[in-house]
Design an enzyme around this catalytic site. Structure first.
Site, PDB file in Angstrom:
ATOM      1  N   ARG A  68       0.849  -1.196   0.000  1.00  0.00           N
ATOM      2  CA  ARG A  68       0.000   0.000   0.000  1.00  0.00           C
ATOM      3  C   ARG A  68       0.884   1.246   0.000  1.00  0.00           C
ATOM      4  NH1 ARG A  68      -3.478  -0.184   4.889  1.00  0.00           N
ATOM      5  NH2 ARG A  68      -4.837  -1.513   3.631  1.00  0.00           N
ATOM      6  N   ARG A 182      -4.856   2.606  17.359  1.00  0.00           N
ATOM      7  CA  ARG A 182      -5.401   1.952  16.167  1.00  0.00           C
ATOM      8  C   ARG A 182      -5.118   2.836  14.958  1.00  0.00           C
ATOM      9  NH1 ARG A 182      -9.110  -2.328  16.259  1.00  0.00           N
ATOM     10  NH2 ARG A 182      -8.610  -2.370  14.054  1.00  0.00           N
ATOM     11  N   LYS A 183      -5.655   2.438  13.807  1.00  0.00           N
ATOM     12  CA  LYS A 183      -5.449   3.232  12.599  1.00  0.00           C
ATOM     13  C   LYS A 183      -6.159   4.579  12.723  1.00  0.00           C
ATOM     14  CE  LYS A 183      -9.335   1.540   9.795  1.00  0.00           C
ATOM     15  NZ  LYS A 183      -9.711   0.880   8.528  1.00  0.00           N
ATOM     16  N   GLY A 436     -16.403  -6.700   1.934  1.00  0.00           N
ATOM     17  CA  GLY A 436     -16.345  -8.131   2.189  1.00  0.00           C
ATOM     18  C   GLY A 436     -16.442  -8.543   3.635  1.00  0.00           C
ATOM     19  N   CYS A 441     -14.131  -1.578   4.525  1.00  0.00           N
ATOM     20  CA  CYS A 441     -13.261  -0.819   3.623  1.00  0.00           C
ATOM     21  C   CYS A 441     -14.030  -0.281   2.418  1.00  0.00           C
ATOM     22  CB  CYS A 441     -12.099  -1.694   3.156  1.00  0.00           C
ATOM     23  SG  CYS A 441     -10.993  -2.199   4.490  1.00  0.00           S
ATOM     24  N   GLY A 442     -15.102  -0.965   2.019  1.00  0.00           N
ATOM     25  CA  GLY A 442     -15.927  -0.505   0.912  1.00  0.00           C
ATOM     26  C   GLY A 442     -16.972   0.522   1.303  1.00  0.00           C
TER      27      GLY A 442
END
Length: 517
Positions: A68, A182-183, A436, A441-442
């Protein structure tokens, strides 16, 4: 100098592995990993710490890693795109790239033995993948038409770059920000249409005027997770552009030092805001800044419906245009990347922009070259005028490459959309997002129709299925949708979507031609 946080051993396995060794330390070991191969690597290094360098082990494709990048504001040059195309080209059918919902690119098929050379090539081309995974700040998003749009309020390009360079030490790695709980996501909006999905970011800067001076109202805490999804809330703060980097730094330090770490499901920024209260959190940030923040402007400038930038649009520079290309579910192959790079060179200024809808923009196309540009063969697949469902389709990677995904997404989404478009006509695009797994993420929660992958039982068998979300809105009145139906088997999904599109989005069945015998 910004202090480096001490990892907390013994809280959970991720805090333990961070306490044992910072992921950035693996930069010095890449040549060794290339020599011994992925199977001989320490498992924790391979499956977790490599993510600090933007390298992701994928159990569903063992030995074929994902990488990434970091592309602040979603801007990439033709030369950089060509370099990425050459990297994935070496892997044949295993090599491809995805445009992400954070205006970024992920490469697939990467072999660990090639990583030292790839890192060298990225650095020569002015790119980095550092700190793009795990407990780090992700790609900094900004207006995809920054500097091009005649109606923009602020050109976000330089600010996005400054924020990234501060967090990553100019792409070399910054230990001060590699140990967040976390992110973390940051977005900077410069136009009136919320092109960055401000509401789903941990920090979002929204254009607003105060006493006639331009600046940003600040939102905090937006996130998706398996256990909770929340839209960002006002910090009741307004800052001028010159204060954006300092405020990001202060918020990150407060989050790093005060954020919750015991339970990974309750470690995102919003959980800390819940604990302190928004006023208490703001006070902590002001203490870190060593100054009082101005209160928010009475209103912001997000006034328009969201634009997708697909099509041909005149720029504020006379005689120039930007052309938005629809990239089906963001998937690129080496030949596509070479074609995009060539077209940006031949027709534009050697630059490509990426959008949060997983599409691409070629800017600075003169009027005199526009007609020839639109005749390029690549536009047969990357259309400037796609069909309504195809136009607004977004999908995460899915089970083809991601071990977190519970279902296949991209290929299924494309096939189902084509079938629905063959059967129905639409008065306007309908935003359908596939993801998914619950990590989202989508981004199904921001869609008109969101589909979140799950496993379902039918006739005694376990099948791939989805939970159905509806009601997400973007633009001036953005808010998250909610789950309206759980556990729909994917094999039964098409008629459900067909009925929804007719009842809620005014789709009309196409006339069926009959042939007299």
């Amino acid at each position: 100098m910004t202090q480096i946080a001490e990892p907390q051993a013994g809280v959970n396995k991720f805090e333990k592995l961070k306490a044992e060794k910072d992921g950035l330390a693996l930069k010095a070991e890449l040549a060794h990993f290339a020599e011994i191969g992925w199977e001989a690597m320490n498992e924790t290094d391979r499956e977790h710490r490599l993510k600090w360098l933007g390298i992701f082990f994928r159990p569903v494709t063992p030995g074929k890693f994902m990488m990434r990048l970091r592309l602040p504001n979603g801007i990439i040059t033709s030369n950089q795109m060509r370099v990425l195309g050459e990297i994935v080209q070496r892997y044949g059918d295993d090599g491809n790239a995805d445009i992400t919902t954070r205006q970024n690119i992920q490469l697939r098929g990467i072999r660990i033995e090639d990583v030292p050379d790839i890192f060298r090539r990225l650095k020569e081309a002015g790119m980095t993948s550092i700190q793009s995974g795990m407990d780090n700040v992700r790609n900094i998003t900004g207006s995809p038409v920054a500097g091009l749009d005649s109606d923009e309020l602020y050109d976000t390009r330089e600010l996005c770059r400054q924020v990234q360079d501060t967090i990553t030490n100019g792409g070399e790695g910054n230990p001060a920000f590699t140990n967040l709980p976390r992110k973390f996501n940051i977005a900077i909006a410069g136009c009136r249409d919320n092109s960055v999905h401000a509401e789903i970011n941990d920090i979002a800067f929204i254009p607003a005027f105060k006493d006639g001076t331009f600046g940003f109202n600040v939102l905090v805490g937006g996130f998706f997770s398996a256990k909770r999804c929340d839209a960002a809330i006002p910090l009741n703060a307004w800052v001028e552009p010159s204060d954006v980097v300092d405020l990001c730094t202060a918020i990150l330090i407060v989050y790093r030092d005060r954020g919750l770490r015991a339970n990974r499901q309750k470690s995102r920024l919003m959980w800390l805001i819940d604990e302190l209260g928004v006023d208490g959190f703001r006070a902590e940030v002001e203490t870190q800044l060593d100054r009082t923040l101005q209160t928010a402007a009475a209103k912001d400038e997000i006034l328009w419906d969201k634009r997708d930038h697909i099509g041909v649009y005149a720029q504020k520079q006379p005689g120039l245009n930007y052309v938005g290309l629809h990239i089906p579910v963001g998937r690129l192959y080496a030949a596509d990347m070479f074609d995009l790079a060539r077209m940006a060179d031949v027709y534009g200024s050697g630059e490509i922009r990426l959008t949060v809808e997983q599409n691409a923009i070629v800017p600075n196309v003169p009027d005199s070259r526009l007609e020839t540009f639109l005749q390029e063969p690549l536009l047969q697949r990357f259309s400037v005028n796609p069909d309504p469902l195809t136009r607004a389709l977004v999908s995460c990677t899915g089970a083809q490459f991601c071990n977190f995904a519970l279902i296949e997404t991209k290929n299924r989404a494309l096939a189902m959309i084509k079938e629905l478009e063959a059967e129905l006509s639409f008065p306007k695009p309908v935003r359908i997002h596939w993801t998914g797994c619950p990590n989202s993420c989508g981004q199904p929660q921001v869609a008109d129709i969101g589909l979140l992958g799950t496993k379902v039982r039918k006739n005694g068998k376990t099948l791939e299925g989805v939970d159905l979300y509806m009601g997400g809105t973007v633009g001036k009145d953005a808010h998250l949708g909610s789950c309206v139906q759980k556990g729909i088997p994917c094999e039964d999904l098409k008629p459900v979507l067909r009925q929804l599109l007719i009842e809620h989005f005014n789709a009309q069945p196409n006339a069926v031609l009959t042939v007299n015998s």
